[in-house]
Motif scaffolding. Structure first.
Motif: not given
Lengths: 276, 605
Positions: B80-81, B86-89, B91-94, B410-411
């Motif tokens: 995320m950082r 601006l990531n879809n949180w 997606m970043a979590q999964l 995602m990114h």
């Protein structure tokens, strides 16, 4: 805010070293699967260019429909295999300046595979042979556990995994190069790497040499090492994959005592199957 | 002019059609086939040649094999950082949660990652990752991923159509019901009917002149989705990989793996100075070493030292290299120096970075074990893409899914190195599963309306029928010049306006493309069909970049140098095409729940 004039523009521009350095006389195979001939072209060549750059210039300037297969242009995908001055090479990794100066450069498609158009060949033979190798089955990973393998036990196989499937080893292998009739019975060096993996993977539950011999035609190979010599990844196909499999075959298949043992254990297996 | 037989076409029917056979496409096909769905896979090249093979450094997964301290929360936070929030949180979590299992699964299928002393998967340091997190095989991790998935796919019930160029998605009402393309080898048309279509077509680097992408990166999936009525998001975020080859000119843009820096390589200017210490932004100051000594100690002790600035996220490093060159401290051919020779033994370099050694030796005549490499930024990865649902990768049009580089969210504004390969396998699996479930749940097979085929075939063949007209290579080259010079690393509104005008001109000229010769493996025809996609993708990138009046991640505005938290930090740019017009709106960024937000408050180091 900075003034526009001081603002850095886009990417740094390279010092222009790309002035045309000269021309090359190219002799390129043109044709479809049935007929064809070499056609001569004179093409500009710039500093540091590879054969594929020159072919692209031909496409853009003189022969828009010249067929060539390529992808990464970095020696990593193995798409642009062809025969340059009679030798199988990756066009993207063959620098023009390494070829004999002032001589015509001959570019032809790989010989062992049917030509589709110009420099593009039908390499489906290789994909079919790869498909015939049994799927690798590893020992199951237990719930909550991870596979443990020592680096020294996998380094040998990692060498085989460098294969970029350029199929140049298949192309030079004399078992099939001028003997199409051998193709049904012979898998070829690239595929032997895959058979060898069935044995060499530390967690494998299979053996590869017997299928390589019975179905892949390992016996046809008489270890002339042409495949190893042409490999752009320097994989020692003959020494590290083919010969060890041949040795294991000799041990297991042709050694009479082991052979009898195999028969006995096969019978025993059959009996037990019956009992169940 | 091709023969008349070309108006005939072959037809295939599938539950799920996957377009693209890189890591994401193959992983999706594998998962879809597991459900019992019939699966077709169409790819532009031979199987196993996709651009994924170019991925070098590794795949990020918080397995904690090298640093016990690592876990999915840390990976999520780094992602995320790195993406400038601006990531879809979701997606970043999964992604962070599921990546380790996906990596182990690859190992079950035969992948051979480098090992730790105790026999587990070794992990490598990379930019923006707090801990050594990248599972790798030397510097050819992408090849291993491709080959593993390729062999696994071969033994599944997946029908592969190699060297097929898809030119359009087929629709029935609002639903996507298949695709049409042509076989590059024969030049004949092929119609693939499917209940669900997964786009896994990769990137769009070919809108730029200097790019690490192969010829395939022409934004096909982005364009196919746009033309089918789906939304694209955040197309302004284009990652410049800081280290591409600079010389020779024919190799310019070719990737030099971040693994070089992960393994100890440093960037120097013409004065020999490690300049990255001068470019540590406020956002990363607390977690970045401010002396060379601390940076060097970090390689052995991540807990008590901070990361060297060479391993800042890619956007930061690319901007720094650009600035050094502009200040007159660049290397002879227009970049800076990347030096590993003075940092590691020749033996180490050859073992850990074999393909870099090979690449420089063969293409540039440079021995990286004794000489510095010349490197500079190269267009590498588009963060923006098709808007998808986080859990299922479903696009905004029914029946359509997207995964990998062609998808967005995602990114965020900048992708961390190593997060792409893991993205492919995490969301490849999810897309394959969701698309198959959707397809199997449909009562009847959607029927493709035959009437839509003929006009597409005619349009695709039209360039052969023009005796004079525009050369597609020329149009593509001009577009690349426009994007490189006007929508590059540093952007400003007047230049982007100029770019939009020029793209509009090019679009007009593209209506009159003429090509010669036969239809078999005709690269000119390929260019002709690519140009329409490239132009629309380039317009999307430019429009989104023009609209976003702030600087963030892979989008730097000279006229708006600050990051704007209050507005642009809370929205995605959303692009849509109706008729010939591409429109842009802003949609609110999904808000992460409090327990995840808390992860960012505790971050100090």
């Amino acid at each position: 805010m900075t003034e526009l004039a001081d603002r850095p523009t886009a990417l740094p521009a390279a010092t222009d070293k790309s002035d045309v350095q000269g021309t090359a006389e190219m002799r390129v195979w043109r044709g479809d699967g049935t007929t064809g001939q070499f056609v001569d072209y004179t093409v500009d060549v710039n500093e540091g260019e590879v054969v594929l750059d020159v072919i692209h210039r031909l496409q853009a300037e003189q022969a828009g429909d010249l067929a060539v297969r390529w992808n990464c242009k970095a020696g990593k995908c193995g798409s642009c295999s062809m025969e340059i001055n009679g030798k199988p090479r990756l066009a993207c990794m063959t620098r023009m300046e390494t070829l004999p100066k002032g001589e015509q450069v001959t570019v032809a498609p790989m010989r062992a595979f049917p030509v589709i158009r110009d420099l593009v060949t039908d390499v489906s033979y290789n994909y079919e042979k790869m498909k015939s190798v049994p799927e690798l089955k590893l020992a199951e990973r237990k719930e909550g556990e991870v596979h443990r393998m020592a680096q020294e036990d996998i380094s040998r196989l990692q060498e085989f995994h460098k294969c970029i499937e350029c199929f140049m080893c298949q192309n030079v292998c004399h078992v099939i190069r001028d003997h199409d009739e051998n193709k049904p019975a012979f898998a070829g060096p690239r595929v032997f790497l895959k058979y060898a993996e069935l044995d060499m993977h530390p967690l494998s539950t299979q053996h590869g040499e017997k299928v390589a011999y019975d179905e892949g035609g390992l016996g046809y190979c008489n270890i002339t090492k042409c495949c190893s010599e042409v490999c752009p990844e320097d994989i020692h196909i003959t020494d590290n994959a083919i010969i060890p499999m041949k040795e294991r075959i000799a041990d297991r298949k042709f050694e009479p005592i082991v052979w009898l043992g195999d028969i006995r254990s096969a019978r025993k297996d059959a009996k037990q199957q019956k009992k169940r | 002019m091709p023969g008349t037989a070309l108006t005939e076409y072959e037809t295939h029917d599938y539950d799920v059609l996957v377009i693209g056979a890189g890591g994401a496409g193959m992983r999706a096909a594998i998962e879809a086939s597991k459900t019992g769905a019939t699966v077709g896979l169409a790819c532009k090249s031979l199987l196993g040649k996709a651009h994924t093979v170019m991925a070098e450094g590794g795949m990020a997964a918080a397995m904690g094999n090298v640093w016990d301290e690592d876990n999915w929360q840390v990976h999520f936070r780094d992602t995320m950082r790195g993406g400038k929030m601006l990531n879809n949180w979701r997606m970043a979590q999964l992604h962070a949660q599921e990546a380790p299992e996906r990596v182990y699964e690859l190992e079950d299928w035969g992948a051979l990652f480098d090992r730790t002393e105790d026999g587990r998967i070794l992990q490598r340091d990379f930019g923006g990752h707090k801990y050594a997190r990248l599972a790798h095989i030397g510097d050819r991790t992408g090849l291993e991923l491709i080959r593993t998935l390729q062999h696994h796919t071969m033994h599944r019930q997946v029908e592969v159509h190699m060297e097929v160029k898809i030119v359009r998605l087929l629709k029935e009402g609002k639903r996507v019901v298949g695709a049409i393309g042509y076989r590059r080898e024969q030049g004949t048309f092929i119609v693939l009917n499917a209940k669900a279509v997964i786009l896994a077509t990769g990137g769009a680097g070919k809108i730029y002149k200097f790019t690490s992408n192969s010829w395939e990166g022409t934004g096909d999936g982005h364009a196919l989705a746009l033309w089918a009525g789906a939304d694209l998001i955040d197309m302004e975020f284009f990652q410049l990989h800081p280290t591409g080859m600079i010389w020779p000119p024919s190799a310019r843009g070719l990737l030099v793996t971040e693994g070089v820096r992960g393994d100890g390589g440093v960037l120097r200017n013409s004065e020999g100075k490690r300049f990255m210490f001068d470019y540590i932004s406020e956002f990363f100051r607390a977690e970045t070493a401010d002396t060379e000594a601390e940076g060097d100690r970090w390689y052995d002790d991540h807990v008590n030292n901070r990361r060297p600035p060479e391993l800042l996220p890619r956007d930061e490093v690319a901007r720094a290299i650009n600035a050094e060159f502009k200040a007159g401290r660049g290397s002879p051919h227009g970049g800076v120096f990347l030096d590993i020779a003075s940092r590691r033994s020749a033996e180490d370099i050859k073992r850990r970075l074999p393909s870099m050694y090979h690449q420089f030796k063969h293409l540039a005549g440079v021995d990286i074990t004794s000489e510095a490499m010349e490197v500079g930024p190269t267009a590498h990865y588009i963060m923006g893409g098709i808007r998808v649902d986080a859990e299922t990768q479903a696009a905004t049009v029914p029946g359509l899914y997207a995964v990998g580089e062609c998808s967005g969210g995602m990114h965020g504004a900048n992708r961390l190195g190593g997060n792409s390969l893991s993205d492919l396998i995490v969301f490849g699996r999810r897309a394959g599963l969701a698309a198959a479930e959707y397809a199997l749940g449909l009562a009847e097979t959607p029927k493709t309306w035959g009437g839509q085929i003929a006009p597409i075939v005619a349009e695709t063949l039209a360039p052969f029928g023009r005796d004079t007209g525009e050369n597609p290579y020329t149009l593509h080259k001009e577009l690349q010049e426009v994007m490189q010079s006007l929508v590059g690393i540093i952007r400003v509104s007047s230049e982007m306006q100029e770019a939009l005008d020029k793209i509009a001109d090019l679009k007009e000229r593209a209506k009159n493309i003429s090509i010669e010769g036969h239809v078999q493996y005709n690269a000119g025809w390929g260019e002709a069909t690519d140009v329409a996609a490239l132009l629309d993708v380039a317009e999307c990138v430019t429009r989104a970049a023009y609209t976003r009046t702030e600087s963030r991640g892979g989008h730097t505005r000279d006229d708006f140098p600050a990051t704007d938290k209050t507005y642009w930090g809370t929205v995605n740019n959303s692009l849509h095409k109706v008729g010939d017009d591409i429109t842009i709106t802003q949609t609110p960024l999904p808000q992460m729940p409090a327990e995840l937000q808390a992860l960012f408050e505790e971050v100090k180091a």
